[in-house]
Write an enzyme that holds these catalytic residues in place. Structure first.
Site, PDB file in Angstrom:
ATOM      1  N   TYR A   1       0.674  -0.904  -0.181  1.00 44.73           N
ATOM      2  CA  TYR A   1       0.140   0.051  -0.233  1.00 44.73           C
ATOM      3  C   TYR A   1       0.552   1.276  -0.018  1.00 44.73           C
ATOM      4  O   TYR A   1       0.500   1.885   0.490  1.00 44.73           O
ATOM      5  CB  TYR A   1      -0.902  -0.107   1.245  1.00 44.73           C
ATOM      6  CG  TYR A   1      -1.478  -1.689   1.607  1.00 44.73           C
ATOM      7  CD1 TYR A   1      -2.348  -1.708   0.423  1.00 44.73           C
ATOM      8  CD2 TYR A   1      -1.470  -1.860   2.442  1.00 44.73           C
ATOM      9  CE1 TYR A   1      -2.885  -3.147   0.311  1.00 44.73           C
ATOM     10  CE2 TYR A   1      -2.605  -3.493   2.927  1.00 44.73           C
ATOM     11  CZ  TYR A   1      -2.902  -3.162   1.647  1.00 44.73           C
ATOM     12  OH  TYR A   1      -3.214  -4.870   2.294  1.00 44.73           O
ATOM     13  N   HIS A   2       2.180   1.203  -0.830  1.00 45.91           N
ATOM     14  CA  HIS A   2       2.514   2.573  -1.055  1.00 45.91           C
ATOM     15  C   HIS A   2       2.890   2.960  -2.780  1.00 45.91           C
ATOM     16  O   HIS A   2       3.907   2.792  -2.710  1.00 45.91           O
ATOM     17  CB  HIS A   2       4.482   1.554  -0.937  1.00 45.91           C
ATOM     18  CG  HIS A   2       4.405   2.114   0.971  1.00 45.91           C
ATOM     19  ND1 HIS A   2       5.412   1.195   1.361  1.00 45.91           N
ATOM     20  CD2 HIS A   2       3.442   1.995   1.681  1.00 45.91           C
ATOM     21  CE1 HIS A   2       5.113   0.998   2.676  1.00 45.91           C
ATOM     22  NE2 HIS A   2       4.365   1.520   2.677  1.00 45.91           N
TER      23      HIS A   2
END
Length: 542
Positions: A470-471
């Site tokens: 989730y970057h």
């Protein structure tokens, strides 16, 4: 609010947006409007550190985006949670405070971005920080953002660190200090057992001033231009469209997924895409939405010999009661833990000059689904994440409807080097797990299991099970080439009055978690905006 005018309009009250609201309002001379699509951060699980396990799957505070089907991942859609609440993703993330490597920022400078060397941005990191351990050359103590260490030892985390050292990984007590390489405990944006999002730190103090306005549950639909000058923002609230104008500048800080979406809906983006959806082209910028990069991780699950994991805590009513009491009375225990009690940064090849893989240790195990449940057996998770992926993707609108989710296509594993790097990282992680004292805590490897050994089998495991960390970054790339969207002062190329300031401006993905760098970008943008205003004032006076 209809037809009101503010000096600065910030689109997005996330990691960077809250910082800018605070810094731009400090002198009391300028009015600031912050527009946030989500609501206020009243959900109790936002503030309890372990509550990220709930907010990741709560549509009230999370956009819960998904990627397009990924050919390199067996056609799977991969979850892309993003904060839909004041504080943005800093309100729902795993809390880890990791800045990345010196070389990341020096690399941005080498691409032609003046003012973004590590020596330039280190003071901004320090300015934000209130470091529990005290001040030194790398850390500050008077900033609004608390950064803390875990308040108690943990059996598995400590054994993991000792095993890593025994396996040849150097001990590192500060991943944000002189060197990132090594194994140790993570620090987090928490204090006294509570999450410290940018909403609860930067924005909270900004809102105590009389010159900051926060509009929540307000969905920005487009930016309006007078020729090539951005002068107004339209947002939808309670079923009607409201237009607000900016005297100075508009800053888009909606994150790597929604910042390019807003630009495209406003007529700034690839001309062919905009025309296909019937959007008038204000500025043809092919790089808007391109250059998407994200961290991909593989998860090793290890069953333990004793009941020493959160799986066991939540399977027992008595242990749940103890968890609640420990947290309520002492702010200790599992409810106060963050995502990854310990970790490591390693090199997968001896010829590398810096780490290219990150480990996260979680004291629980689960299958990631829409509503994941902890496994009924005692187990922990050790994840392997490639720090600097080669694969590139894109974010594009799927229609002119501003309420429709954008199409997210990271193109995971399209570059074969990504899978090869993670496979080597998995082998190193297994070596640590097989080393004492961690080995004595492990009963067996549950996933992928001891039969998965060859490079081909490990790659198949990745395609079937790997997931995002989730970057997402890079979709409004900073630079000066044909694919760049903003310059090194974060001004959108070819237009005036408009900047972007969030993770989307990163030319390359930093080597670690992205919240701390996003906060730094908010600090940098604030300085750039104040500098520009000072120059404007001087010109007006002359």
């Amino acid at each position: 609010m209809e037809k009101e005018t503010y000096d600065y309009i910030i689109v997005g009250a996330g990691s960077a947006g809250c910082v800018m609201a605070d810094r731009l309002s400090e002198d009391g001379k300028h009015s600031v409007l912050v527009i946030e699509a989500g609501g206020k951060d009243r959900n109790i699980w936002i503030h309890i550190p372990l509550g990220y396990g709930r907010t990741f799957f709560n549509r009230n505070v999370n956009w819960m985006f998904e990627t397009e089907p990924q050919p390199g991942m067996q056609g799977r859609r991969i979850a892309q949670p993003r904060g839909k609440v004041v504080g943005g993703s800093s309100s729902i993330n795993g809390l880890l405070y990791v800045r990345g490597q010196k070389e990341d920022y020096d690399g941005w400078h080498d691409l032609g971005n003046e003012g973004w060397r590590y020596e330039d941005v280190l003071p901004l990191f320090r300015r934000s920080e209130d470091q529990q351990r005290g001040e030194n050359a790398w850390h500050g103590v008077k900033g609004p953002l608390p950064v803390s260490s875990l308040r108690e030892p943990h059996l598995i985390a400590d054994a993991f660190i000792e095993a890593g050292v025994a396996a040849g990984i150097p001990r590192n007590d500060d991943f944000n200090g002189a060197e990132q390489e090594g194994i140790g405990h993570f620090q987090a944006t928490a204090r006294n057992g509570l999450r410290k999002s940018t909403a609860r730190t930067f924005l909270a103090r900004a809102l105590r001033r009389g010159n900051v306005t926060l509009a929540t549950e307000a969905r920005v639909t487009r930016i309006l231009f007078d020729g090539l000058h951005a002068d107004a923002v339209v947002f939808r609230r309670d079923g009607r469209d409201i237009t607000v104008r900016a005297r100075c500048e508009i800053v888009v800080a909606a994150g790597a997924i929604q910042s390019p979406q807003i630009l495209q809906l406003s007529g700034v983006g690839p001309g062919s895409l905009l025309k296909r959806h019937g959007i008038d082209v204000v500025k043809d910028l092919g790089g808007v939405g391109a250059n998407l990069q994200d961290h991909l991780q593989a998860r090793l699950l290890f069953e333990t010999r004793g009941k020493i994991t959160i799986n066991d805590d939540l399977a027992s009513f008595a242990r749940q009661i103890k968890m609640g009491l420990d947290y309520a009375l002492f702010r200790k225990g599992p409810l106060g833990w963050w995502a990854g009690l310990a970790g490591a940064f390693i090199r997968t090849r001896p010829d590398l000059t810096r780490p290219d893989v990150q480990f996260h240790l979680y004291p629980f195990s689960t299958d990631r689904k829409d509503r994941p449940e902890l496994h009924p057996f005692s187990a922990f998770t050790l994840t392997v994440c490639q720090l600097r992926p080669y694969s590139r993707g894109e974010v594009t609108i799927q229609s002119s409807d501003p309420l429709a989710a954008p199409l997210i296509n990271p193109r995971y594993l399209t570059d074969p080097r990504d899978g090869q790097t993670i496979a080597v990282g998995l082998r190193v992680a297994r070596l640590v797990a097989q080393t004492q004292p961690l080995a004595k805590l492990i009963k067996c490897e549950r996933d992928p299991g001891p039969d998965v050994q060859s490079d081909e089998d490990l790659l198949s495991f990745l395609k079937a099970k790997a997931m995002s960390v989730y970057h997402p970054v890079g979709t409004c790339m900073m630079g000066h080439g044909p694919d760049a969207v903003v310059d090194d002062k974060l001004r959108v190329h070819g237009v005036s009055g408009l900047r972007v300031a969030d993770a989307s401006i990163m030319p390359t993905l930093i080597s670690g978690n992205t919240n701390a760098p996003s906060i730094m970008i908010g600090e940098k943008a604030s300085d750039l905006l104040r500098e520009a205003q000072s120059q404007n004032n001087l010109r007006a006076a002359s």
